[in-house]
Design an enzyme around this catalytic site. Sequence first.
Site, PDB file in Angstrom:
ATOM      1  N   SER A 137       0.854  -1.189   0.000  1.00 23.27           N
ATOM      2  CA  SER A 137       0.000   0.000   0.000  1.00 23.27           C
ATOM      3  C   SER A 137       0.885   1.233   0.000  1.00 23.27           C
ATOM      4  O   SER A 137       2.010   1.206   0.510  1.00 23.27           O
ATOM      5  CB  SER A 137      -0.887   0.019   1.242  1.00 23.27           C
ATOM      6  OG  SER A 137      -1.550   1.266   1.389  1.00 23.27           O
ATOM      7  N   TYR A 150      -1.405   0.154  10.559  1.00 25.25           N
ATOM      8  CA  TYR A 150      -1.660  -0.314   9.191  1.00 25.25           C
ATOM      9  C   TYR A 150      -0.500   0.085   8.276  1.00 25.25           C
ATOM     10  O   TYR A 150       0.043  -0.743   7.535  1.00 25.25           O
ATOM     11  CB  TYR A 150      -2.972   0.256   8.652  1.00 25.25           C
ATOM     12  CG  TYR A 150      -3.195  -0.094   7.203  1.00 25.25           C
ATOM     13  CD1 TYR A 150      -3.454  -1.408   6.817  1.00 25.25           C
ATOM     14  CD2 TYR A 150      -3.106   0.879   6.207  1.00 25.25           C
ATOM     15  CE1 TYR A 150      -3.627  -1.739   5.480  1.00 25.25           C
ATOM     16  CE2 TYR A 150      -3.289   0.555   4.874  1.00 25.25           C
ATOM     17  CZ  TYR A 150      -3.543  -0.753   4.510  1.00 25.25           C
ATOM     18  OH  TYR A 150      -3.708  -1.096   3.194  1.00 25.25           O
TER      19      TYR A 150
END
Length: 252
Positions: A137, A150
């Site tokens: 990501s 995250y």
Amino acid sequence: MLALVTGASAGFGVAICKSLIQQGYRVIGAARRLDKLQQLQAELGADFFPLVLDVSADHHTLEACLKQLPADFGLDQIMVLVNNAGLALGLDAADQANLDDWNTMIDTNTKGLINMTRLVLPYMVKRQTGLIINLGSIAGTYPYPGGNVYGATKAFVAQFSLNLRADLAGTGVRVTNIEPGLCGGTEFSVVRFHGDAEKAEQLYQNTQPLVAEDIANTVAWVVSQPPHININRIEIMPTSQSFNPLKVTPIA
């Protein structure tokens, strides 16, 4: 040709499974939800094998599950591993975040990915060919408020992918990290906000985000490259998303 895709029951995973089968692969789709996998099998046919598997389980459980695959979908035949399973939970500041959420993200995004890689990789090295695609990501590169753990898990995925390349030099096994930005039309944000679909939808208002098919097309392109080409990493954003200016906080 055989591929294993984790997180295959929704979003990126579904689109990637469909794309790989269109490219002539047989696909093992691994996920927790059997009903979703069975629906996908009904659509894709005999080239798709549903495997109920939770990547956050301990590595002994994962190994036992993989070794029970039928002979024509055997662990030793996997040419492509797509480590797609992952999630974000919460968007709270670090001092207010839920520790259970943090640990779930670590267990899935980090430990799940390395366990699956370690279980499949020896067979690729033995054959001197194979491809591992990790779904990272942009959160692993660019920090944002509430991204805390995250983002840290995705930074781990980025570095782990590069270190795999270093370890695998000379083996013929390739590694790619795909790092998407804002993506819509999946369960990602609904999961992040613990089922609050309205709150999740607000993230995408007046934007044109990436969609699952965009990521599947990227995976398809990486897979289609000849064996002498390794795509180290791909960062992909929608045109409507860019980098934030560096924040300056006034001193009280």
